[in-house]
Scaffold this motif. Structure first.
Motif, mmCIF file in Angstrom:
data_model
loop_
_atom_site.group_PDB
_atom_site.id
_atom_site.type_symbol
_atom_site.label_atom_id
_atom_site.label_comp_id
_atom_site.label_asym_id
_atom_site.label_seq_id
_atom_site.Cartn_x
_atom_site.Cartn_y
_atom_site.Cartn_z
ATOM 1 N N TRP A 592 0.840 -1.209 0.000
ATOM 2 C CA TRP A 592 0.000 0.000 0.000
ATOM 3 C C TRP A 592 0.869 1.250 0.000
ATOM 4 O O TRP A 592 0.613 2.197 -0.745
ATOM 5 C CB TRP A 592 -0.909 0.006 1.233
ATOM 6 N N PHE A 593 1.901 1.254 0.856
ATOM 7 C CA PHE A 593 2.815 2.399 0.923
ATOM 8 C C PHE A 593 3.510 2.607 -0.425
ATOM 9 O O PHE A 593 3.669 3.745 -0.889
ATOM 10 C CB PHE A 593 3.856 2.152 2.026
ATOM 11 N N ASP A 594 3.888 1.490 -1.061
ATOM 12 C CA ASP A 594 4.565 1.576 -2.358
ATOM 13 C C ASP A 594 3.637 2.166 -3.416
ATOM 14 O O ASP A 594 4.031 3.048 -4.186
ATOM 15 C CB ASP A 594 5.037 0.177 -2.783
ATOM 16 N N ARG A 595 2.383 1.664 -3.438
ATOM 17 C CA ARG A 595 1.432 2.132 -4.453
ATOM 18 C C ARG A 595 1.003 3.577 -4.214
ATOM 19 O O ARG A 595 0.925 4.365 -5.155
ATOM 20 C CB ARG A 595 0.187 1.237 -4.472
ATOM 21 N N ASN A 596 0.693 3.905 -2.954
ATOM 22 C CA ASN A 596 0.064 5.193 -2.674
ATOM 23 C C ASN A 596 1.040 6.307 -2.319
ATOM 24 O O ASN A 596 0.747 7.475 -2.589
ATOM 25 C CB ASN A 596 -0.948 5.039 -1.530
ATOM 26 N N VAL A 597 2.155 5.977 -1.703
ATOM 27 C CA VAL A 597 3.107 7.010 -1.300
ATOM 28 C C VAL A 597 4.234 7.138 -2.324
ATOM 29 O O VAL A 597 4.437 8.198 -2.924
ATOM 30 C CB VAL A 597 3.671 6.732 0.112
ATOM 31 N N ILE A 598 4.964 6.044 -2.541
ATOM 32 C CA ILE A 598 6.092 6.094 -3.485
ATOM 33 C C ILE A 598 5.584 6.361 -4.899
ATOM 34 O O ILE A 598 5.985 7.334 -5.556
ATOM 35 C CB ILE A 598 6.909 4.785 -3.442
ATOM 36 N N ASP A 599 4.688 5.464 -5.382
ATOM 37 C CA ASP A 599 4.149 5.665 -6.727
ATOM 38 C C ASP A 599 3.354 6.968 -6.806
ATOM 39 O O ASP A 599 3.392 7.675 -7.823
ATOM 40 C CB ASP A 599 3.246 4.485 -7.126
ATOM 41 N N ASN A 603 3.948 9.843 -9.385
ATOM 42 C CA ASN A 603 2.847 10.221 -10.275
ATOM 43 C C ASN A 603 2.533 11.722 -10.160
ATOM 44 O O ASN A 603 2.185 12.371 -11.151
ATOM 45 C CB ASN A 603 1.592 9.408 -9.945
ATOM 46 N N MET A 604 2.651 12.259 -8.923
ATOM 47 C CA MET A 604 2.401 13.684 -8.721
ATOM 48 C C MET A 604 3.423 14.524 -9.485
ATOM 49 O O MET A 604 3.075 15.541 -10.112
ATOM 50 C CB MET A 604 2.467 14.019 -7.229
ATOM 51 N N ILE A 605 4.676 14.099 -9.444
ATOM 52 C CA ILE A 605 5.713 14.812 -10.200
ATOM 53 C C ILE A 605 5.389 14.785 -11.689
ATOM 54 O O ILE A 605 5.456 15.807 -12.392
ATOM 55 C CB ILE A 605 7.102 14.189 -9.929
ATOM 56 N N GLY A 606 5.013 13.595 -12.168
ATOM 57 C CA GLY A 606 4.686 13.470 -13.584
ATOM 58 C C GLY A 606 3.482 14.315 -13.964
ATOM 59 O O GLY A 606 3.474 14.975 -15.023
#
Length: 646
Positions: A592-599, A603-606
């Motif tokens: 969950w942390f990987d999908r929602n925080v890291i990814d 994704n926000m940067i992109g």
């Protein structure tokens, strides 16, 4: 010139056979592929016997029974000026002994498989896999350094994966092969960490260097001078040895890394005889023996104490489970785990010099004798399964009338493993109990009880198969073909005579032979005979004829019997830990942390870049007049700015 320079040919022949049969498996048909594989292994067997003769009887002088290194490639991989990986083979008492064990059992399995695998559509593929496994095991026992043994160690794992999963159309076989592969890979991770730690602190991977007095003195000096980390009262080097032992626990199915062994019975029965009786599962024992000087001397033998405790518990734990199993191959599987526990216990209680190294000698002796009678038990079980088309004892009974050769050879093996004189197991097992008695009375008592339990569950198996209920079989059972009977007869002879070898003259911890042997006036000897006899007579009373004693015994044991029959729910425990704790409580939050925080952050940067581009892309119109206007406007603005600033 080194007189053992030919030694590399011993593992070379099986790997060439593997490639030949593997590449031409569609062209070479049964039985030709079986004959080719068997001829190759017979050559290996002959060369192994010649090597043993040359080393133990013709190799004279002051170097007798000392290690001999045969270098193939020096400095294959160089890490530092001192630390390197060589390709070399070592010829010493335990490697020569293992050559005999591996080549003998492999040859018997090859001959047996010609009959057992008759009409199997993967006949050639099976013999190719057998050759690959034999190559891997021979390379493992001859390796002269830790990294090379690790390479062959992993090849053994791959070979066992292929052989256990040979019937890959069957989901249970696929599951069993994956289970064995994953559990042993987990253990091998610790093995690799231990190798790297030993290499870092010892600055060598070479066995002769690591086991030398100079290296041991150097390591002890570092520990005494506080030049080595200490954790929980043990030096980091001792932890390295414990990690290496964990690798051995995985291969040798020691508790709690034993869960793959019963499921591995999904492979063809000859595979069980080769891998799970005499070769792969004793690799952990061989590994401890190979590094025994380090295990014994570093930190007062703390790592060796771990070996003793784990081995003793595993021997008892597996024997309890074997008392309750109904599948004959699973009884033999847990019996194997128990007997390997005996070997580990023997190494763990051993000292080093002379007769004090009795445990080491006895452990290696039991490895040798056990290989013969346990391979015989598995091959005889294969003949029985071949005849009645079932693995379960409740489908058997009264087979002594139909299968005399299988019955008598199975009986010899049962007597040998039970420690009944004058069969082979009596001599090696009694030496183990003697060594344990000198080390720790409680460990001796556990071994003593296990000896009685072994006799009980083996004759429970024997009587339920060959006597007990007289059954009417749909197809009349019969002894197997000559190709299958020949290995049974040969191994039965070995199960009788192997115990009479004066093993202490050849294989010892300090490489100096001593006068060993059984003293018939020793009360410990008579105690071990009596406990084995008690186990035998209880089994005979309960199982020679149909009685209600087994049901009464199961009822009296209550939940204890249920737990033992279900292998103490170790598989369920592993499933609970992996699924409910690791997957649900650890892996899912991390995912969950990987999908929602890291990814999400990436994704926000992109998305920010994308939105900014949307806003600014109008500046890039592609019209020259616009760019000219921007350019002129910029120049005018700069000129005006300069003029203003002046």
């Amino acid at each position: 010139m080194n007189e053992f320079n030919y030694i590399y040919l011993i593992p070379l022949l099986p790997i060439l056979t593997f490639f030949f049969l593997g590449f031409l498996h569609k062209r070479i048909k049964e039985p030709i592929s079986g004959y080719i594989g068997t001829a190759s292994i017979f050559t290996v067997f002959a060369m192994s016997v010649y090597t043993a003769y040359k080393y133990f009887f013709a190799h004279s002088g002051h170097e007798a029974y000392q290690p001999v290194k045969v270098m193939v490639k020096e400095g294959w991989v160089n890490f530092t000026d001192k630390l390197a990986i060589d390709i070399g083979f070592i010829v010493d008492p335990i490697s020569v002994m293992m050559l005999i064990v591996v080549s003998t059992i492999s040859l018997m399995v090859h001959i047996y498989s010609i009959g057992y695998m008759h009409d199997d559509k993967g006949f050639t593929r099976f013999f190719a896999y057998l050759s690959l496994f034999t190559f891997s095991m021979l390379g493992l026992v001859l390796s002269s350094n830790l990294f090379l043994i690790y390479i062959f160690w992993e090849l053994v794992g791959v070979s066992s994966f292929l052989l256990i999963g040979y019937y890959f159309e069957t989901p249970s076989a696929v599951s069993a092969s994956k289970k064995a592969f994953i559990v042993t890979r987990f253990a091998d991770m610790f093995f690799l960490i231990g190798i790297l730690m030993v290499g870092y602190f010892g600055q060598s991977f070479d066995f002769m260097t690591l086991n030398s007095e100079g290296m041991i003195h150097h390591i002890m000096e570092m520990i005494n001078n506080n030049q080595m980390f200490v954790f929980m009262g043990l030096s980091v080097f001792t932890w390295a040895l414990i990690f290496i032992y964990i690798g051995g626990m995985g291969k040798s199915a020691m508790f709690p890394l034993h869960i793959w062994l019963p499921d591995a019975m999904e492979g063809p029965t000859p595979v069980s005889a080769l891998i799970h009786a005499a070769t792969m599962v004793v690799a952990g024992v061989y590994l401890v023996a190979r590094l025994f000087p380090l295990f014994f001397h570093i930190d007062g033998g703390a790592a060796l104490g771990v070996v003793a405790v784990v081995g003793t518990f595993s021997a008892f734990f597996a024997a309890v489970i074997a008392l309750t199993q109904e599948d004959i191959k699973r009884v033999l599987a847990f019996s194997t785990m128990s007997q390997i526990g005996y070997m580990m216990m023997a190494l763990g209680v051993s000292k080093y010099e002379g007769h004090e190294g009795l445990g080491y000698m006895a452990g290696m002796f039991h490895l040798f004798t056990h290989a013969m009678f346990k391979a015989l038990l598995f091959l005889a079980a294969g003949a029985i399964i071949h005849a009645v088309h079932s693995n379960f004892m409740d489908k058997m009974g009264g087979l002594h009338k139909y299968m005399p050769v299988s019955r008598w050879t199975f009986l010899i093996a049962a007597l040998a493993i039970s420690g009944i004189p004058p069969f082979a197991g009596f001599f090696s097992k009694d030496e183990i109990l003697s060594a344990a008695f000198e080390y720790n009375k409680f460990i001796w008592f556990i071994g003593f009880v296990v000896a009685g339990m072994t006799a009980f569950y083996m004759f429970r198996l024997y009587y339920r198969i060959f006597f007990n209920t007289e059954r009417e079989y749909e197809h009349k059972p019969h002894d197997p073909s000559f190709a299958m009977k020949l290995p049974l007869i040969f191994l039965a002879i070995m199960a009788v005579v192997a115990g009479w070898i004066p093993f202490s003259n050849y294989v010892t911890a300090d490489l100096h032979g001593f006068h060993g042997g059984i003293h018939i006036d020793d009360p410990l000897v008579w105690a071990s005979i009596v406990v084995a006899a008690v186990g035998y007579f209880i089994a005979r009373i309960m199982y020679y004829k149909p009685t209600d004693y087994p049901q009464k015994f199961a009822s009296a044991m209550g939940n204890g019997y249920k737990w033992a029959k279900n292998k103490f729910y170790m598989d369920e425990l592993y499933i609970f830990v992996t699924h409910k704790i690791i997957f649900d409580k650890i892996s899912k939050p991390i995912a969950w942390f990987d999908r929602n925080v890291i990814d999400g952050f990436m994704n926000m940067i992109g998305l920010t870049v994308e939105k900014t581009s949307e806003k600014t892309k109008g500046l890039q119109s592609g019209r020259m007049q616009d760019y000219a206007m921007y350019f002129v406007s910029g120049v005018v603005a700069i000129v005006m700015l300069i003029v203003y600033l002046k």
